[in-house]
Design an enzyme around this catalytic site. Structure first.
Site, mmCIF file in Angstrom:
data_model
loop_
_atom_site.group_PDB
_atom_site.id
_atom_site.type_symbol
_atom_site.label_atom_id
_atom_site.label_comp_id
_atom_site.label_asym_id
_atom_site.label_seq_id
_atom_site.Cartn_x
_atom_site.Cartn_y
_atom_site.Cartn_z
ATOM 1 N N GLY A 210 0.786 -1.235 0.000
ATOM 2 C CA GLY A 210 0.000 0.000 0.000
ATOM 3 C C GLY A 210 0.811 1.274 0.000
ATOM 4 N N THR A 211 2.137 1.163 -0.096
ATOM 5 C CA THR A 211 2.943 2.380 -0.083
ATOM 6 C C THR A 211 3.100 2.995 -1.471
ATOM 7 O OG1 THR A 211 4.853 0.884 -0.032
ATOM 8 C CG2 THR A 211 4.280 1.991 2.012
ATOM 9 N N LYS A 213 3.921 1.160 -4.570
ATOM 10 C CA LYS A 213 4.913 0.557 -5.464
ATOM 11 C C LYS A 213 4.328 0.340 -6.861
ATOM 12 C CE LYS A 213 5.556 -2.869 -2.540
ATOM 13 N NZ LYS A 213 4.683 -2.387 -1.458
ATOM 14 N N GLU A 431 17.216 9.294 17.785
ATOM 15 C CA GLU A 431 17.687 9.764 16.478
ATOM 16 C C GLU A 431 18.328 11.135 16.582
ATOM 17 O OE1 GLU A 431 17.871 7.882 13.804
ATOM 18 O OE2 GLU A 431 17.035 6.321 15.085
ATOM 19 N N HIS A 434 21.913 10.713 17.726
ATOM 20 C CA HIS A 434 22.853 10.394 16.647
ATOM 21 C C HIS A 434 23.240 11.653 15.878
ATOM 22 C CE1 HIS A 434 22.751 6.084 16.810
ATOM 23 N NE2 HIS A 434 21.471 5.966 16.506
HETATM 24 P P1 ADP Z 1 1.630 -1.252 -3.353
HETATM 25 O O1 ADP Z 1 1.860 -1.668 -4.757
HETATM 26 O O2 ADP Z 1 2.858 -0.669 -2.706
HETATM 27 O O3 ADP Z 1 0.987 -2.283 -2.482
HETATM 28 P P2 ADP Z 1 -0.274 0.475 -4.570
HETATM 29 O O4 ADP Z 1 0.571 1.174 -5.551
HETATM 30 O O5 ADP Z 1 -1.099 -0.655 -5.050
HETATM 31 O O6 ADP Z 1 0.623 -0.036 -3.358
HETATM 32 O O7 ADP Z 1 -1.179 1.543 -3.829
HETATM 33 C C1 ADP Z 1 -2.554 1.374 -3.675
HETATM 34 C C2 ADP Z 1 -3.274 2.668 -3.808
HETATM 35 O O8 ADP Z 1 -2.921 3.546 -2.748
HETATM 36 C C3 ADP Z 1 -2.934 3.425 -5.058
HETATM 37 O O9 ADP Z 1 -3.713 3.014 -6.126
HETATM 38 C C4 ADP Z 1 -3.242 4.854 -4.652
HETATM 39 O O10 ADP Z 1 -4.615 5.122 -4.737
HETATM 40 C C5 ADP Z 1 -2.879 4.884 -3.192
HETATM 41 N N1 ADP Z 1 -1.515 5.395 -2.996
HETATM 42 C C6 ADP Z 1 -0.464 4.712 -2.490
HETATM 43 N N2 ADP Z 1 0.631 5.502 -2.435
HETATM 44 C C7 ADP Z 1 0.278 6.705 -2.930
HETATM 45 C C8 ADP Z 1 0.966 7.932 -3.146
HETATM 46 N N3 ADP Z 1 2.269 8.080 -2.830
HETATM 47 N N4 ADP Z 1 0.290 8.973 -3.675
HETATM 48 C C9 ADP Z 1 -1.004 8.838 -4.002
HETATM 49 N N5 ADP Z 1 -1.714 7.710 -3.827
HETATM 50 C C10 ADP Z 1 -1.103 6.640 -3.293
HETATM 51 ZN ZN ZN Z 2 20.405 4.179 16.683
#
Ligand code: ADP
Ligand code: ZN
Length: 611
Positions: A210-211, A213, A431, A434
């Protein structure tokens, strides 16, 4: 003598008809099975999402295969990407789960028979589909542009279908910067190849689910205006050995035809996990698939139109070493869980899709959602809109967002990602310790880049931004400064809380390694003189017990002295420590320039860069 009759005496046409009949039967059989059992195959990620949404009643895991029942009594199957923590998740959401090893029971013989028949059918139908695919691909692109590549299950998107650009990805600035190279290369490969430059063909995107990728990978394709093939690692794995490898082959054969292009493999751990020594059913298939992938990637060097493979994982550490060798996935790009500023940016992107009150406190929302990924934030916005719709409101209000957040937070509690306020405070001081020691040491050659308290990867706590062990010559003074900076984290904790946590063990390892090298390898200790002990020290032999003790005592002495140095610096600059720590708590990530400004310290010049 009469010549032997060929095996298929009814000629090629007859064979085709036979195949079609068999395949037809096979297809009907499969369909019947699916209808009878109402089974849907979903990706592992979808499965986890369903668990979090409390949709799953029970599951059964057998080897890598997991089947189960949703609360509305729908059956489903998925392939497990190994993550031991997921069992906790199941428990937290009250899923009734059981596990068994895929073993041969007493009545296994008829299973063998069925398998045998199925295998035969699979081979025959596989051959048929392969032909079908080859014919189909020739004119395939026309039908809407999106089509299944034979059995590889990969989806291909033509450039016109890819809406994502880097501007669609909020935050993740460093990842985008790194990926810009890939875009440039895809756009104009000859420019780089002219001088024989070797460009990375495989890149790992490492980050929690969900980040963003997938989003980033699509954005690269969008920016480079090239086709995008998307597939999940789990899609390759089937019950039949050899299917995965053949799917990989298919995929890359297609990709090469469309080059320059991008192949995106989500959840690569499903095929790329370290090969284990145990001999088991699912392993052979996985290994063949992995080997095929490696073979395909080794073949890249020679082709002039690049196929770039982007693969996503949340655990780079469990991947097979062969996968990350030069020429394969030799580059990693970390896609972090967003910090405060990035969360605000991501929220703004997704807020564009809904109607909300004009005075919505977006910064406040970002502040209240630490540990949320981009997907969580997208979910939050959507959930808030649903809540508001149910109440027949015209606009989504802050109140709806809070309700949505509380709901999502409940589901996230199990995740180790979320730090308690106290943890966060300890981390901030650690942190800051450091960073401050590094800044205040008379000699500072490790340029400070940034300091963050956002957890990275799976670990609770943070990866420290200590410099890599450098290759160029370093003076004794510089090495001592590095040790002090490494110990500064613990020193700051002790100073601020008068108690110490376990979060510093990697710091100690780092510091101890430097001290040991100083004594044993660089001849920097007066007591032991200028000689090399390192080999003998690591073998714990080759010199007397007394020498060994002497070395140990020297290492301990260096560490203790530098801890005192760090402690003294920090207590003399307690005001700066507090200021920096609280600013970190507030902003979560600070860049070097911000820190210099906050503390009123002159930025240091890296002396090596001044001629
Ligand atoms: P991953 O592949 O890392 O599991 P996804 O790319 O499938 O994550 O992300 C899922 C959804 O979350 C995307 O379709 C988007 O709607 C939202 N999302 C995640 N990261 C972002 C971001 N940096 N900016 C905008 N939307 C994001
Ligand atoms: Zn440390």
């Amino acid at each position: 003598m009469k010549p032997n009759k060929p095996f298929n005496s009814f000629g090629p046409k007859g064979l085709l008809i036979a195949i079609i009949v068999v395949v037809g039967l096979f297809a009907v059989l499969i369909q019947l099975k699916d209808v009878a059992k109402d089974i849907g195959t979903i990706s592992y990620k979808e499965f986890l999402d369903k668990v979090r949404q409390n949709q799953i009643k029970k599951v059964h895991k057998s080897g890598q295969f997991l089947s189960g029942l949703t609360h509305d009594n729908k059956r489903f199957e998925t392939v497990v990407a190994e993550r031991p923590g997921d069992f906790d998740l199941l428990e937290q959401h009250g899923v009734d789960f059981s596990v068994s090893t895929p073993s041969m029971s007493t009545g296994a013989w008829h299973l063998f028979l069925i398998l045998g028949i199925l295998m035969l059918l699979a081979i025959v139908s596989g051959a048929y589909f392969m032909r079908q695919m080859k014919n189909g691909m020739k004119g395939g692109g026309g039908s809407g542009g999106l089509f299944n590549i034979g059995k590889s299950r990969a989806k291909m998107f033509l450039p016109s279908m890819i809406k994502e650009r880097f501007s669609s990805v909020a935050g993740a600035h460093e990842a985008k910067e790194d990926l810009q190279d890939v875009v440039d290369f895809l756009k104009d490969a000859p420019k780089y190849q002219r001088l024989g430059a070797r460009i990375t063909r495989g890149i790992l995107l490492v980050g929690e689910p969900g980040t963003g990728k997938t989003l980033l990978a699509r954005a690269v394709a969008g920016e480079a205006n090239c086709p995008f093939f998307s597939v999940s690692g789990a899609d390759f794995i089937e019950v039949f050995v050899g299917v995965g490898a053949s799917r990989v082959r298919d995929l890359f054969a297609e990709a090469r035809k469309k080059a320059p292009c991008i192949v995106f493999i989500d959840e690569i751990d499903a095929i790329g996990r370290q090969r284990s020594s145990s001999v088991g059913g699912g392993n052979e298939e996985r290994e063949q698939t992995l080997n095929q992938l490696l073979t395909e990637m080794d073949g890249f060097e020679t082709s002039k139109d690049p196929v770039i493979v982007l693969a996503a994982t949340n655990r780079a550490d469990i991947l097979d070493k062969a996968l990350i060798r030069p020429g394969r996935f030799d580059r990693q790009i970390v896609v972090p869980v967003p910090d405060l500023v990035s969360r605000e940016e991501i929220l703004k992107v997704h807020l564009q899709k809904i109607k909300y009150v004009a005075d919505l406190d977006i910064r406040g929302l970002a502040r209240g959602t630490p540990g949320f990924t981009g997907a969580d934030l997208a979910n939050l916005v959507n959930e808030a809109a649903i809540i508001a719709s149910k109440k027949n409101q015209e606009e989504v209000t802050m109140y709806d967002f809070e309700e949505a957040r509380d709901k999502l937070m409940l589901g996230k509690e199990s995740k180790t990602m979320i730090l308690t306020d106290y943890d966060k405070k300890v981390t901030a001081f650690h942190e800051a310790g450091h960073a401050l020691v590094r800044l205040l040491m008379p000699k500072d050659t490790d340029p400070l880049h940034k300091v963050t308290i956002i957890p990275r990867g799976r670990a609770l706590g943070v990866t420290h931004f200590l410099p890599e062990r450098e290759k160029y010559n370093r003076t004794k003074e510089e090495l001592l400064a590095s040790i002090a900076a490494a110990l500064g984290g613990r020193a700051a904790e002790e100073l601020a809380f008068n108690e110490i946590s376990t979060g510093a063990s990697s710091d100690f390892k780092y510091a101890t390694d430097i001290a040991r090298d100083m004594v044993c390898d660089y001849g920097m200790s007066d007591a032991l003189g200028k000689r090399v002990y390192i080999d003998s020290y690591e073998r714990k032999g080759g010199f007397s017990e007394k020498t060994y003790e002497l070395i140990d005592a020297e290492i301990t002495k260096i560490l203790n002295e530098q801890y005192d140095v760090a402690m003294k610096l920090l207590s003399e600059n307690r005001d700066k420590l507090d200021k920096l720590s609280y600013e970190l708590l507030e902003k979560e990530t600070l860049y070097a320039a911000e820190i210099y400004e906050l503390l009123g310290i002159e930025p240091r010049v890296d002396l090596r860069l001044v001629k």
